[in-house]
Design a protein around this motif. Structure first.
Motif, PDB file in Angstrom:
ATOM      1  N   GLN A 132      -3.158  -3.026  -9.414  1.00  0.00           N
ATOM      2  CA  GLN A 132      -4.417  -2.807  -8.790  1.00  0.00           C
ATOM      3  C   GLN A 132      -5.273  -3.168 -10.237  1.00  0.00           C
ATOM      4  OE1 GLN A 132      -3.623   0.884  -7.587  1.00  0.00           O
ATOM      5  NE2 GLN A 132      -2.582   0.527  -5.756  1.00  0.00           N
ATOM      6  N   ARG A 179      -6.749   7.725  -7.418  1.00  0.00           N
ATOM      7  CA  ARG A 179      -5.981   7.679  -6.420  1.00  0.00           C
ATOM      8  C   ARG A 179      -5.250   9.027  -6.318  1.00  0.00           C
ATOM      9  NH1 ARG A 179      -1.960   4.265  -7.725  1.00  0.00           N
ATOM     10  NH2 ARG A 179      -2.689   4.343  -9.501  1.00  0.00           N
ATOM     11  N   THR A 212      -9.262   1.465   2.655  1.00  0.00           N
ATOM     12  CA  THR A 212      -8.241   0.437   2.805  1.00  0.00           C
ATOM     13  C   THR A 212      -8.498  -0.353   3.980  1.00  0.00           C
ATOM     14  OG1 THR A 212      -6.523   1.368   3.521  1.00  0.00           O
ATOM     15  CG2 THR A 212      -6.823   2.007   1.209  1.00  0.00           C
ATOM     16  N   VAL A 250      -5.926  -5.636  -5.006  1.00  0.00           N
ATOM     17  CA  VAL A 250      -4.663  -5.350  -5.163  1.00  0.00           C
ATOM     18  C   VAL A 250      -4.002  -6.690  -5.098  1.00  0.00           C
ATOM     19  CG1 VAL A 250      -2.684  -4.320  -4.012  1.00  0.00           C
ATOM     20  CG2 VAL A 250      -4.807  -3.213  -3.770  1.00  0.00           C
ATOM     21  N   GLU A 304      -8.112  -5.713  -0.556  1.00  0.00           N
ATOM     22  CA  GLU A 304      -8.923  -4.836  -1.655  1.00  0.00           C
ATOM     23  C   GLU A 304      -9.235  -3.494  -1.179  1.00  0.00           C
ATOM     24  OE1 GLU A 304     -13.331  -6.294  -1.415  1.00  0.00           O
ATOM     25  OE2 GLU A 304     -12.181  -8.038  -1.842  1.00  0.00           O
ATOM     26  N   GLY A 344       2.541   1.700  -3.333  1.00  0.00           N
ATOM     27  CA  GLY A 344       1.421   2.050  -4.428  1.00  0.00           C
ATOM     28  C   GLY A 344       1.496   3.635  -4.260  1.00  0.00           C
ATOM     29  N   THR A 397      -5.008 -12.320  -4.807  1.00  0.00           N
ATOM     30  CA  THR A 397      -5.284 -11.051  -4.190  1.00  0.00           C
ATOM     31  C   THR A 397      -4.653 -11.074  -2.858  1.00  0.00           C
ATOM     32  OG1 THR A 397      -7.499 -11.299  -5.158  1.00  0.00           O
ATOM     33  CG2 THR A 397      -7.416 -10.176  -3.211  1.00  0.00           C
ATOM     34  N   THR A 418     -11.875  -2.611  -5.803  1.00  0.00           N
ATOM     35  CA  THR A 418     -10.573  -2.895  -6.668  1.00  0.00           C
ATOM     36  C   THR A 418      -9.865  -3.851  -5.750  1.00  0.00           C
ATOM     37  OG1 THR A 418     -10.707  -0.595  -7.479  1.00  0.00           O
ATOM     38  CG2 THR A 418      -8.485  -1.819  -7.408  1.00  0.00           C
ATOM     39  N   TYR A 446       3.135  -5.982  -7.811  1.00  0.00           N
ATOM     40  CA  TYR A 446       1.814  -5.666  -7.350  1.00  0.00           C
ATOM     41  C   TYR A 446       1.035  -4.928  -8.426  1.00  0.00           C
ATOM     42  CZ  TYR A 446       3.369  -1.068  -5.987  1.00  0.00           C
ATOM     43  OH  TYR A 446       3.693   0.091  -6.098  1.00  0.00           O
ATOM     44  N   GLU A 493       0.931  -1.271  -0.051  1.00  0.00           N
ATOM     45  CA  GLU A 493      -0.056  -0.203  -0.030  1.00  0.00           C
ATOM     46  C   GLU A 493       0.860   1.084  -0.006  1.00  0.00           C
ATOM     47  OE1 GLU A 493      -3.262   2.833   0.158  1.00  0.00           O
ATOM     48  OE2 GLU A 493      -2.887   0.768  -0.515  1.00  0.00           O
TER      49      GLU A 493
END
Length: 249
Positions: free
Chosen positions: A219, A37, A74, A99, A241, A11, A238, A97, A217, A8
């Motif tokens: 999304q 985002r 999240t 991840v 998400e 990202g 996964t 979504t 990774y 996370e």
């Protein structure tokens, strides 16, 4: 072992914009582009102020920039009650979504070729133009995309698939140490189902492995079955998400 919280954070690092500010541990991004985002609140860094006051502050910030207030929800949000608090204020959940993450093993990385296309590494401007053409993005969204790529401090790689000289697919990777994120993967409708995206992503991952990446990774929209099929084929599963909350309209 794949660390979801670290993914996370990576990202967020991978999508850079100069139009952002912090408020009591929440990251408010106010870029006007299409990427949500880059124009939403990420609340995963802590919280000490009253929750309702913080939400109201965010609403004022976005209203002042003529943007809708969006919150990216999240598993790492602080405080834990943010999702429920937004629901009480009339914010609707949308865009679930996934991840996905995969451990990379160099010798096992697939390296398929897509017949009839050539993969090229374009400049940032050419990549933005290709992605914009494939998505049908207006000039303002392309400018915001260009700004984010131009200011990223990460090790970035971009690929465009050409067929008869025209872009039919694109994607990029952003590496931070042993983590590499895959973004902006898009394929022209007429070129789908031919393995072009699989070949493009596999090439990005192979090059990231050569530069030290060991976990990848990405999304993807939870309802995008074709894209999920591509990524499952490449070994992704996964990790967690997220979804967004915004007011109707």
């Amino acid at each position: 072992m794949i660390d979801a919280r670290r993914i996370e954070e990576a990202g967020l690092n991978a999508l850079q914009t100069q139009r952002q500010l912090f408020h009591d541990g929440w990251l408010l991004r106010v870029s006007p582009g299409s990427a949500k985002r880059a124009r939403s609140v990420s609340a995963c860094f802590g919280s000490t102020l009253p929750l309702e006051d913080k939400i109201a502050h965010c609403e004022r910030v976005y209203a002042g920039r003529e943007l809708p207030a969006l919150f990216r929800i999240t598993p790492f949000d602080r405080p834990d009650g943010l999702d429920a608090a937004l629901a009480r204020r009339g914010y609707l959940a949308f865009d679930r979504t996934l991840v996905l993450a995969a451990e990379l093993v160099g010798a096992a990385l697939p390296a398929p070729d897509a017949e009839g296309v050539t993969l090229v590494e374009p400049s940032i401007d050419a990549f933005v133009d290709a992605v914009g053409a494939l998505r049908g993005s207006p000039p303002g969204q392309r400018d915001a995309h260009r700004e984010r790529l131009s200011h990223s401090p990460l090790d970035g790689r971009r690929l465009v698939a050409l067929e008869d000289g025209e872009p039919v697919a694109a994607g990029k990777a952003a590496r931070e140490g042993e983590l590499v994120g895959v973004f902006d993967v898009v394929t022209a409708e007429r070129a789908r189902g031919r393995g072009i995206a699989t070949a493009l992503v596999a090439r990005l991952l192979a090059r990231a492995w050569e530069r030290g990446a060991r976990v990848a990774y990405l999304q993807v929209d939870a309802g995008n079955a074709p894209a999920l099929a591509v990524y499952r084929k490449l070994g992704f599963s996964t990790s967690y998400e997220y979804h967004y909350r915004g007011r109707e309209g």
